[in-house]
Structure formats: structure tokens, C-alpha cells
Design an enzyme around this catalytic site. Structure first.
Site, PDB file in Angstrom:
ATOM      1  N   GLY A 107     -20.750  62.496 -10.521  1.00 50.86           N
ATOM      2  CA  GLY A 107     -20.633  63.938 -10.362  1.00 50.86           C
ATOM      3  C   GLY A 107     -20.827  64.635 -11.689  1.00 50.86           C
ATOM      4  N   GLY A 109     -21.516  68.866 -13.560  1.00 49.23           N
ATOM      5  CA  GLY A 109     -21.740  70.291 -13.406  1.00 49.23           C
ATOM      6  C   GLY A 109     -21.104  71.046 -14.548  1.00 49.23           C
ATOM      7  N   GLY A 110     -21.711  72.144 -14.942  1.00 55.66           N
ATOM      8  CA  GLY A 110     -21.162  72.914 -16.040  1.00 55.66           C
ATOM      9  C   GLY A 110     -21.077  72.077 -17.295  1.00 55.66           C
ATOM     10  N   SER A 111     -19.904  72.028 -17.881  1.00 55.60           N
ATOM     11  CA  SER A 111     -19.709  71.305 -19.133  1.00 55.60           C
ATOM     12  C   SER A 111     -19.113  69.918 -18.930  1.00 55.60           C
ATOM     13  CB  SER A 111     -18.784  72.115 -20.049  1.00 55.60           C
ATOM     14  OG  SER A 111     -17.551  72.367 -19.393  1.00 55.60           O
ATOM     15  N   SER A 112     -19.037  69.442 -17.701  1.00 50.82           N
ATOM     16  CA  SER A 112     -18.402  68.152 -17.457  1.00 50.82           C
ATOM     17  C   SER A 112     -19.255  67.247 -16.586  1.00 50.82           C
ATOM     18  CB  SER A 112     -17.036  68.356 -16.786  1.00 50.82           C
ATOM     19  OG  SER A 112     -17.206  68.833 -15.462  1.00 50.82           O
ATOM     20  N   VAL A 114     -18.621  63.247 -14.430  1.00 53.63           N
ATOM     21  CA  VAL A 114     -17.714  62.166 -14.080  1.00 53.63           C
ATOM     22  C   VAL A 114     -18.528  60.904 -13.884  1.00 53.63           C
ATOM     23  CG1 VAL A 114     -15.938  61.358 -12.468  1.00 53.63           C
ATOM     24  CG2 VAL A 114     -16.160  63.807 -12.953  1.00 53.63           C
ATOM     25  N   LYS A 128     -13.751  61.329 -16.507  1.00 55.67           N
ATOM     26  CA  LYS A 128     -14.242  62.699 -16.563  1.00 55.67           C
ATOM     27  C   LYS A 128     -14.453  63.073 -18.024  1.00 55.67           C
ATOM     28  CE  LYS A 128     -13.417  67.237 -14.467  1.00 55.67           C
ATOM     29  NZ  LYS A 128     -12.563  67.961 -13.496  1.00 55.67           N
ATOM     30  N   ASP A 222      -9.034  75.271  -3.509  1.00 55.65           N
ATOM     31  CA  ASP A 222     -10.390  74.751  -3.269  1.00 55.65           C
ATOM     32  C   ASP A 222     -10.341  73.486  -2.428  1.00 55.65           C
ATOM     33  OD1 ASP A 222     -13.165  74.748  -3.392  1.00 55.65           O
ATOM     34  OD2 ASP A 222     -13.233  73.604  -5.255  1.00 55.65           O
TER      35      ASP A 222
END
Length: 365
Positions: A107, A109-112, A114, A128, A222
């Protein structure tokens, strides 16, 4: 910005002295670019492209691929590691080193991102990796929040375990070492037709997970299938980046941003209330109802509404009828739950305790 950095450093110092991971080697590049995260309309497949910008941190996705038996999901096959293998990731500081072999990215997205990793102890973990170089205040606050909430929830059988974490000022990266999930619920639903007993089991696990966070006055904000992962046949809740803590004497909070995944968002979280959006315990109950709807029917309540704005309008519109098609006799009790969870008035929705006591979970088919 300086306050956020100080807060991260303070968190890292609050733990008992033990082996802690440190900075990543320079050979490992985890910079994905400036934060760019979206409010996704995941629909039924968790892959719908409709989106609008918000401040959510993209969560990890679990292992994909066919499962031969949902009731007995095995850990993923990992390559054998020789004693003198070249480790992809070395986490080190003054307390020692931890070495990992990267297996796959699960996974990002953005600044991270996994990654699934194999440790020196031959155990598979989820790591992560967050690059804070270009992170804004909101992103840093989200990760600080996630660490604090995971620490608060450790010991719960239905919350993902945070094994270790570190932040290093030199490389400006935050690393969270988590237990690994074999599959997330979104992938399970896509690949298998669930039995009634499987639906009951997963539903009970989800309720117990939400009860665990509500017991310490946390609203997840969420809840969706991708945020429940199977760990040794038990569903566990992950991703607390946009969760909110609420005082015990109040029932809701009003965040300044709109966060979540549209197909599972409660009406009150989409309605502007003086430039803010009200969320509470009952908002998570709506989201749970949408997930159960998916387990029962194979699609979400508003799957037929195309387009992000149109779907948001349908969710908040009390005149938009939610369909509850006929189901087999052994699932009729689930319809009562769906109708009660998907009431647009939050005060009319059941509590988690009431849902755990509902006959659907206690009736033997």
C-alpha cells in the site's frame, strides 16, 4: 512545524528503553512526493476513481490474491532467507539494529508506503514508512495521532498491534512496525461469496473492534472493508490517521475537514454545519451498516449512484430511498440491522452494545 517535530520527538522518548528501530539506509528510497491524498468513492470494488481532495492519510492495503479458504487463511509464502542475506532495510539506533527483507509493497499514498517485510526472526511484518520531508502540519498531526491511538489500544484482540516505531531527525522518516494481516476484508469480499456463518463472524469481529475504540472515546471516522484485516482468522481494525478522540461526556466532535470514504460515510459527516462536519459514535455505526450491506448483497447501499457529488447528495437526501432487496431466510435478521444502522437521523441508530445483543448474531442457521 517546529511544534510537530518536537511532538514526534517527544513521542519517541516516551517509551521504555528497549531495542528501537532507527534510520533507513540511504539505499532505500521511500520518498513518494508531496502529500496528495483523496477522498475516494471506492464503491463496491474499493477502486472507483471518483475523488475529491481532503487530508486523509492513505491506509495500507493488505495482501491480494486468491484465498483458498477464507475460514483458514494461511500466512503468505515468503522467500527463504539465508544467514548472510543482503537485508533491504536496516533499522538501527543506539539500542541496536533490526534487519528486514522487503517482500512487496502492499500500500502507498501521499508521504507513506507500507511494505511486507521478513524479519531476522523469520516473522512477516507490515512496515509503514513515512517520509516527513515534505509533510505539512496536518499530515504530521495525523501520524502523531495514529501512534498515540494505537498505543492506547494495545492489548485489544481486534485492533492491529503496533510492535515498534521510531522517528529519526537525520533521515526525517517515521517507521511503524505492525503485525501483518493476511488479507483485508475488501479483497475477501471481492474474491469469495461469504456464507451466513462467515458474515456473522466478520460482523461480530467488526463490532468488537469498534466497541474497543468507543470504550476509550475514539471515533474512527473511516470505517470501510479495506481497514479491517484478517490476522490469524480474526478481523482487526487498522489505520487511525484520521480518528478523533472525544470527551466521555459528549457524543460527537466537529472536525474542520471532511474525511472518509464516500460509500461508507454517514450523512451528518457530509453536511456543512458552519464550515465544519459533525461526526460521532453513531457515524461509525452508519459505516458499519454499509459494510454489512456489502457482506449481505455484494455491493454498497449507494452503488448505483454514479459520480462523487451525486453520491454525496443521495446519501444526505432523506427522500432518497435505500433499497433492501429480498434475502434468503437465514439472512432476514440481518435486514433489521441494516434498516436500523442506515437511518439518516444519528439518534435513531442502535448502539454497538445493542448490535452485539441482536438475535442475528445468536441465531443458529
Amino acid at each position: 512545524m517546529a511544534e510537530d517535530v518536537h511532538h514526534l520527538a517527544k513521542l519517541a522518548c516516551q517509551r521504555k528503553p528497549r531495542k528501537r528501530p532507527g534510520c533507513l539506509p540511504k539505499s532505500l528510497s521511500v520518498v513518494i512526493g508531496p502529500p496528495s491524498v483523496t477522498l475516494k468513492d471506492e464503491g463496491d470494488s474499493e477502486n472507483n476513481g471518483d475523488s475529491i481532495t481532503h487530508d486523509q492519510v492513505v491506509s495500507s492495503k493488505s495482501v491480494t490474491g486468491p484465498l483458498t479458504n477464507i475460514a483458514n487463511v494461511d500466512s503468505p509464502t515468503v522467500p527463504s532467507v539465508q544467514p548472510f542475506v543482503d537485508w533491504d532495510i536496516v533499522m538501527k539506533d543506539k539500542y541496536g539494529e533490526k534487519r528486514f527483507k522487503e517482500i512487496a509493497t502492499i500500500g502507498q499514498g501521499g508521504s507513506s508506503r507500507v511494505v511486507r517485510v521478513l524479519g531476522e526472526d523469520q516473522v512477516v511484518y507490515a512496515l509503514k514508512i513515512v517520509d516527513l520531508t515534505h509533510a505539512d502540519r496536518s499530515t504530521k498531526t495525523g501520524f502523531i495521532n495514529e501512534i498515540k491511538l494505537l498505543q492506547q489500544l494495545q492489548g485489544s484482540a481486534h485492533i492491529i498491534t503496533l510492535i515498534d516505531y521510531t522517528w529519526d531527525k537525520q533521515c526525517n522518516k517515521l517507521l511503524l512496525l505492525l503485525e501483518h494481516g493476511e488479507a483485508d476484508l475488501a479483497n475477501v469480499v471481492q474474491q469469495h461469496k461469504l456464507t451466513v456463518n462467515q458474515i456473522k463472524t466478520y460482523w461480530r469481529d467488526m463490532l468488537l473492534a469498534v466497541k474497543a475504540i468507543q470504550d476509550v472515546n475514539i471515533v474512527h471516522r473511516d470505517l470501510k472493508p479495506a481497514n479491517f484485516v484478517l490476522v490469524r482468522q480474526t478481523l482487526k481494525l487498522i489505520d487511525f490517521g484520521i480518528s478523533s478522540s472525544i470527551r466521555a461526556e459528549v457524543t460527537s466532535v466537529i472536525p474542520s475537514d471532511r474525511c472518509g470514504t464516500i460509500s461508507y460515510m454517514a450523512p451528518e459527516t457530509l453536511q456543512d454545519q458552519d464550515n465544519s462536519f459533525k461526526v460521532g459514535r453513531y457515524s461509525d455505526v452508519w459505516s458499519l451498516g454499509c459494510i454489512l450491506y456489502l457482506l449481505v448483497y455484494g455491493y454498497t447501499p449507494f452503488h448505483h449512484v454514479k459520480g462523487t457529488v451525486q453520491k454525496m447528495l443521495a446519501i444526505v437526501n432523506p427522500d432518497h430511498h435505500i433499497a433492501f432487496p429480498h434475502v434468503p431466510a437465514d439472512l432476514t435478521r440481518a435486514l433489521d440491522i441494516l434498516r436500523s444502522c442506515l437511518k439518516r437521523n444519528p439518534k435513531e441508530r442502535p448502539t454497538i452494545s445493542e448490535l452485539l445483543a441482536h438475535p442475528f448474531l445468536h441465531w443458529q442457521s
